[in-house]
Design an enzyme around this catalytic site. Structure first.
Site, PDB file in Angstrom:
ATOM      1  N   ASP A   1       5.599   0.560  11.852  1.00 53.93           N
ATOM      2  CA  ASP A   1       4.367  -0.107  11.415  1.00 53.93           C
ATOM      3  C   ASP A   1       4.298  -1.571  11.853  1.00 53.93           C
ATOM      4  O   ASP A   1       3.300  -2.238  11.598  1.00 53.93           O
ATOM      5  CB  ASP A   1       4.227  -0.014   9.883  1.00 53.93           C
ATOM      6  CG  ASP A   1       3.841   1.387   9.436  1.00 53.93           C
ATOM      7  OD1 ASP A   1       3.515   2.213  10.291  1.00 53.93           O
ATOM      8  OD2 ASP A   1       3.859   1.646   8.210  1.00 53.93           O
TER       9      ASP A   1
ATOM     10  N   ARG B   1       1.488  14.463  13.348  1.00 47.84           N
ATOM     11  CA  ARG B   1       1.937  14.215  11.972  1.00 47.84           C
ATOM     12  C   ARG B   1       1.871  15.451  11.065  1.00 47.84           C
ATOM     13  O   ARG B   1       1.088  15.508  10.117  1.00 47.84           O
ATOM     14  CB  ARG B   1       1.133  13.070  11.354  1.00 47.84           C
ATOM     15  CG  ARG B   1       1.375  11.778  12.070  1.00 47.84           C
ATOM     16  CD  ARG B   1       0.641  10.631  11.442  1.00 47.84           C
ATOM     17  NE  ARG B   1       1.356  10.039  10.335  1.00 47.84           N
ATOM     18  CZ  ARG B   1       0.953   8.943   9.720  1.00 47.84           C
ATOM     19  NH1 ARG B   1      -0.143   8.355  10.078  1.00 47.84           N
ATOM     20  NH2 ARG B   1       1.655   8.442   8.731  1.00 47.84           N
TER      21      ARG B   1
ATOM     22  N   LYS C   1       0.843  -1.208   0.000  1.00 50.22           N
ATOM     23  CA  LYS C   1       0.000   0.000   0.000  1.00 50.22           C
ATOM     24  C   LYS C   1       0.876   1.255   0.000  1.00 50.22           C
ATOM     25  O   LYS C   1       0.634   2.186  -0.763  1.00 50.22           O
ATOM     26  CB  LYS C   1      -0.887  -0.004   1.249  1.00 50.22           C
ATOM     27  CG  LYS C   1      -1.531   1.318   1.545  1.00 50.22           C
ATOM     28  CD  LYS C   1      -2.391   1.273   2.792  1.00 50.22           C
ATOM     29  CE  LYS C   1      -1.661   1.510   4.091  1.00 50.22           C
ATOM     30  NZ  LYS C   1      -1.290   2.910   4.349  1.00 50.22           N
ATOM     31  N   ASN C   2       1.891   1.264   0.859  1.00 47.36           N
ATOM     32  CA  ASN C   2       2.690   2.482   1.019  1.00 47.36           C
ATOM     33  C   ASN C   2       3.610   2.751  -0.178  1.00 47.36           C
ATOM     34  O   ASN C   2       4.174   3.836  -0.285  1.00 47.36           O
ATOM     35  CB  ASN C   2       3.516   2.425   2.309  1.00 47.36           C
ATOM     36  CG  ASN C   2       2.643   2.630   3.539  1.00 47.36           C
ATOM     37  OD1 ASN C   2       1.454   2.923   3.418  1.00 47.36           O
ATOM     38  ND2 ASN C   2       3.234   2.480   4.714  1.00 47.36           N
TER      39      ASN C   2
ATOM     40  N   ILE D   1       9.288   6.990  16.477  1.00 47.05           N
ATOM     41  CA  ILE D   1       8.832   7.720  15.280  1.00 47.05           C
ATOM     42  C   ILE D   1       7.576   8.555  15.570  1.00 47.05           C
ATOM     43  O   ILE D   1       7.515   9.728  15.202  1.00 47.05           O
ATOM     44  CB  ILE D   1       8.549   6.753  14.107  1.00 47.05           C
ATOM     45  CG1 ILE D   1       9.725   5.797  13.869  1.00 47.05           C
ATOM     46  CG2 ILE D   1       8.175   7.522  12.832  1.00 47.05           C
ATOM     47  CD1 ILE D   1      10.946   6.375  13.234  1.00 47.05           C
TER      48      ILE D   1
ATOM     49  N   ARG E   1      -8.183  -0.636   5.353  1.00 44.31           N
ATOM     50  CA  ARG E   1      -7.285   0.332   4.711  1.00 44.31           C
ATOM     51  C   ARG E   1      -5.962  -0.325   4.332  1.00 44.31           C
ATOM     52  O   ARG E   1      -5.278   0.174   3.436  1.00 44.31           O
ATOM     53  CB  ARG E   1      -7.000   1.499   5.662  1.00 44.31           C
ATOM     54  CG  ARG E   1      -8.209   2.372   5.910  1.00 44.31           C
ATOM     55  CD  ARG E   1      -7.815   3.589   6.693  1.00 44.31           C
ATOM     56  NE  ARG E   1      -6.610   4.176   6.113  1.00 44.31           N
ATOM     57  CZ  ARG E   1      -5.743   4.917   6.771  1.00 44.31           C
ATOM     58  NH1 ARG E   1      -5.928   5.176   8.037  1.00 44.31           N
ATOM     59  NH2 ARG E   1      -4.686   5.407   6.166  1.00 44.31           N
TER      60      ARG E   1
ATOM     61  N   CYS F   1      -4.015  12.943  13.502  1.00 41.36           N
ATOM     62  CA  CYS F   1      -4.589  11.613  13.337  1.00 41.36           C
ATOM     63  C   CYS F   1      -4.306  10.845  14.614  1.00 41.36           C
ATOM     64  O   CYS F   1      -3.615  11.335  15.496  1.00 41.36           O
ATOM     65  CB  CYS F   1      -4.027  10.897  12.116  1.00 41.36           C
ATOM     66  SG  CYS F   1      -2.392  10.260  12.361  1.00 41.36           S
TER      67      CYS F   1
HETATM   68  C1  UD1 Z   1       4.884   6.758   6.223  1.00 44.06           C
HETATM   69  C2  UD1 Z   1       3.991   5.534   6.122  1.00 44.06           C
HETATM   70  C3  UD1 Z   1       3.537   5.088   7.507  1.00 44.06           C
HETATM   71  C4  UD1 Z   1       4.763   4.889   8.411  1.00 44.06           C
HETATM   72  C5  UD1 Z   1       5.656   6.123   8.409  1.00 44.06           C
HETATM   73  C6  UD1 Z   1       6.952   5.914   9.176  1.00 44.06           C
HETATM   74  C7  UD1 Z   1       2.927   5.860   3.971  1.00 44.06           C
HETATM   75  C8  UD1 Z   1       1.688   6.157   3.202  1.00 44.06           C
HETATM   76  N1  UD1 Z   1       2.846   5.880   5.300  1.00 44.06           N
HETATM   77  O1  UD1 Z   1       4.107   7.798   6.781  1.00 44.06           O
HETATM   78  O2  UD1 Z   1       2.811   3.878   7.370  1.00 44.06           O
HETATM   79  O3  UD1 Z   1       4.311   4.640   9.735  1.00 44.06           O
HETATM   80  O4  UD1 Z   1       6.007   6.461   7.051  1.00 44.06           O
HETATM   81  O5  UD1 Z   1       7.653   4.829   8.677  1.00 44.06           O
HETATM   82  O6  UD1 Z   1       3.967   5.574   3.396  1.00 44.06           O
HETATM   83  N2  UD1 Z   1       7.193  14.571  10.320  1.00 44.06           N
HETATM   84  C9  UD1 Z   1       7.271  15.909  10.622  1.00 44.06           C
HETATM   85  N3  UD1 Z   1       7.079  16.811   9.610  1.00 44.06           N
HETATM   86  C10 UD1 Z   1       6.822  16.424   8.328  1.00 44.06           C
HETATM   87  C11 UD1 Z   1       6.757  15.045   8.024  1.00 44.06           C
HETATM   88  C12 UD1 Z   1       6.945  14.143   9.064  1.00 44.06           C
HETATM   89  O7  UD1 Z   1       7.494  16.300  11.765  1.00 44.06           O
HETATM   90  O8  UD1 Z   1       6.664  17.287   7.456  1.00 44.06           O
HETATM   91  C13 UD1 Z   1       7.385  13.571  11.412  1.00 44.06           C
HETATM   92  C14 UD1 Z   1       6.132  12.727  11.641  1.00 44.06           C
HETATM   93  O9  UD1 Z   1       5.211  13.369  12.502  1.00 44.06           O
HETATM   94  C15 UD1 Z   1       6.730  11.486  12.248  1.00 44.06           C
HETATM   95  C16 UD1 Z   1       8.067  11.348  11.504  1.00 44.06           C
HETATM   96  O10 UD1 Z   1       8.364  12.639  11.000  1.00 44.06           O
HETATM   97  O11 UD1 Z   1       6.978  11.664  13.604  1.00 44.06           O
HETATM   98  C17 UD1 Z   1       8.066  10.350  10.373  1.00 44.06           C
HETATM   99  O12 UD1 Z   1       6.968  10.602   9.526  1.00 44.06           O
HETATM  100  P1  UD1 Z   1       6.977  10.213   7.966  1.00 44.06           P
HETATM  101  O13 UD1 Z   1       8.149   9.347   7.684  1.00 44.06           O
HETATM  102  O14 UD1 Z   1       6.818  11.468   7.191  1.00 44.06           O
HETATM  103  O15 UD1 Z   1       5.653   9.352   7.874  1.00 44.06           O
HETATM  104  P2  UD1 Z   1       4.608   9.312   6.683  1.00 44.06           P
HETATM  105  O16 UD1 Z   1       5.283   9.528   5.387  1.00 44.06           O
HETATM  106  O17 UD1 Z   1       3.437  10.161   7.039  1.00 44.06           O
END
Ligand code: UD1
Length: 430
Positions: free
Chosen positions: A315, A130, A22-23, A337, A407, A125
């Site tokens: 995850d 996030r 999915k990701n 994370i 999902r 969420c």
């Molecule tokens: C993706 C995955 C999710 C997984 C996560 C971490 C998808 C669709 N989802 O989520 O299943 O749990 O990676 O492996 O691929 N952060 C910030 N600012 C930002 C972006 C992120 O502070 O602009 C923080 C987030 O709050 C979190 C950390 O960085 O604490 C990692 O998030 P991120 O790797 O961006 O997760 P997603 O891409 O949302």
């Protein structure tokens, strides 16, 4: 709303086919926005999030043709041909972004190819705040003008994006994907430092290269992208879902079963396999996939700390907590994370688990048995941990709010039932 009812205690025996990730599929679908030629994606899973992304792209004017199901011994990977040549809108509305945060992945491609994007802010969420600040900061480094207004990100790059040096202060999977896509059409070179190295990022990079992008450093934490004027159509098969694979590996181990995870790739989930092996679970690679077997002897307690890839994936934290719950001795699971990712703990405790949370760590003292209960989950992976707990618990477990599971897990109850689990979906109203 549907429920899943499980009567626990049966060891799982058989074969479980593993879907495309999915990701990986979500950013790959967004990548179709980068070209006016069709992108053919195969091995897409049948999941609610994929339909949400299809809906979002369809709303913008991307035509999506289902090109049948590629069938492979019960494993049905969907094939989509996405064609963004007739794009009519560059807005991602609140109603869809609210349902799925990954909708933010359209921002980079829209801005790079059309010079404009209006994307609803995803908001909070269940597993934490996030934010998307890192995505926005990186796009600004590439010359985008960004304003936040009425809950929307308004992004403009009237003369196109230009290359730049993007250094992520935190590793972000979605941020890396968004900027990587944007950089493919930017003017000049973009360097993305402290980039995420998740297999899903690598899969996206390979697809972009087959669309004509110039990317070096794939699989490392520094990506160098030389912008090109245009990307063309391509064909790409989505990488296997390492989290689905890991979840079923725990299901096999925790029930004392023997399951072949068909199509599974051990190299994508080494950190989890190492921890499971340390806990006494037998995991072997076979030509058709990965076999997980657990002999009658007890599972040993273990420690794991979530980290960006190749570290232990966040995850898989909830699912591994079920393994720890029935292990011999104590385990410690540390979440680095997301700040609020222990929502499954109170539900597992209701099933008899002995878990104490101290800040970012959960101390799990193994118990001889879990017992079935009515449980409710708040997010996707938490829901899957409750199903796993139900498989090993004595008596009946009812997992409510199954839409979270839908999902991320295709035909979950069918796959588990085929291996001997007593599990069924009870259709609810509304
Ligand atoms: C993706 C995955 C999710 C997984 C996560 C971490 C998808 C669709 N989802 O989520 O299943 O749990 O990676 O492996 O691929 N952060 C910030 N600012 C930002 C972006 C992120 O502070 O602009 C923080 C987030 O709050 C979190 C950390 O960085 O604490 C990692 O998030 P991120 O790797 O961006 O997760 P997603 O891409 O949302």
């Amino acid at each position: 709303m549907d429920k899943i009812v499980i009567r626990g205690g049966n060891p799982l025996h058989g074969t479980i086919p593993i879907c495309g990730a999915k990701n990986a599929a979500l950013p790959l679908m967004a990548a179709a926005l980068l070209s006016d030629e069709p992108l053919r994606l195969s091995n897409l899973p049948h999941l609610a999030d994929i339909s949400t992304m299809a809906h979002l792209l369809g709303d913008m004017g991307v035509s999506i043709a289902m090109d049948g199901d590629a069938q492979d011994g019960g494993h049905m990977g969907r094939v989509f041909v996405l064609d963004a040549s007739g794009l009519k809108s560059t807005t991602a509305p609140y109603e869809l972004v609210r349902r799925m945060r990954a909708s933010i992945l359209v921002l980079g491609p829209l801005l790079a190819r059309h010079g404009h994007a209006r994307v609803s802010l995803p908001g909070g969420c269940a597993i934490g705040t996030r934010p998307v600040d890192l995505h926005l900061k990186a796009l600004q480094t590439m010359g985008a003008q960004i304003e936040l207004s009425e809950g929307y990100i308004e992004a403009h790059a009237p003369n196109g994006l230009s290359g730049g040096h993007v250094l992520f202060s935190n590793i972000t999977v979605g941020g890396t994907e968004n900027i990587l896509m944007a950089a493919t059409l930017a003017k000049g070179e973009t360097i993305i430092a402290n980039a995420a190295r998740e297999p899903e990022v690598i899969d996206l990079a390979h697809c972009l290269v087959s669309m004509g992008a110039k990317i070096e450093g794939i699989g490392t934490d520094t990506l160098r992208v030389q912008g090109v004027d245009k990307l063309h159509g391509a064909k790409h098969a989505v990488v296997v879902d390492r989290i689905e694979m890991g979840s079923y590996a725990v299901a096999a181990a925790v029930t004392g079963g023997d399951v072949l995870l068909k199509g599974g790739r051990a190299d994508l989930i080494e950190s989890v396999i190492n921890v499971m092996r340390g806990a006494g679970v037998e995991i072997t690679e076979e030509p058709g996939g990965v076999r997980v077997r657990h002999k009658k002897s007890a599972i040993l307690g273990f420690d794991a700390m979530t980290e960006p890839y190749p570290g232990f994936p966040t995850d898989m934290q909830a699912q591994m907590m079920v393994l720890a719950s029935v292990a011999e001795g104590a385990s410690m699971l540390t979440e680095t994370i997301f700040e609020n990712r222990f929502m499954h703990v109170p539900e597992l405790v209701r099933m008899g688990a002995n878990i104490n949370v101290h800040g970012r760590s959960a101390i799990v003292r193994g118990v001889p048995k879990l017992s079935g209960a009515q449980v409710m989950a708040t997010d996707l992976r938490a829901s899957s941990s409750l199903v796993l707990a139900g498989l090993v618990a004595e008596g009946e477990t009812v997992v409510n709010r199954v839409y979270h599971l839908d999902r991320g897990y295709e035909r979950l109850e069918e796959k588990l039932a085929a291996c001997g689990a007593e599990i069924e979906r009870v259709r609810g109203e509304g």
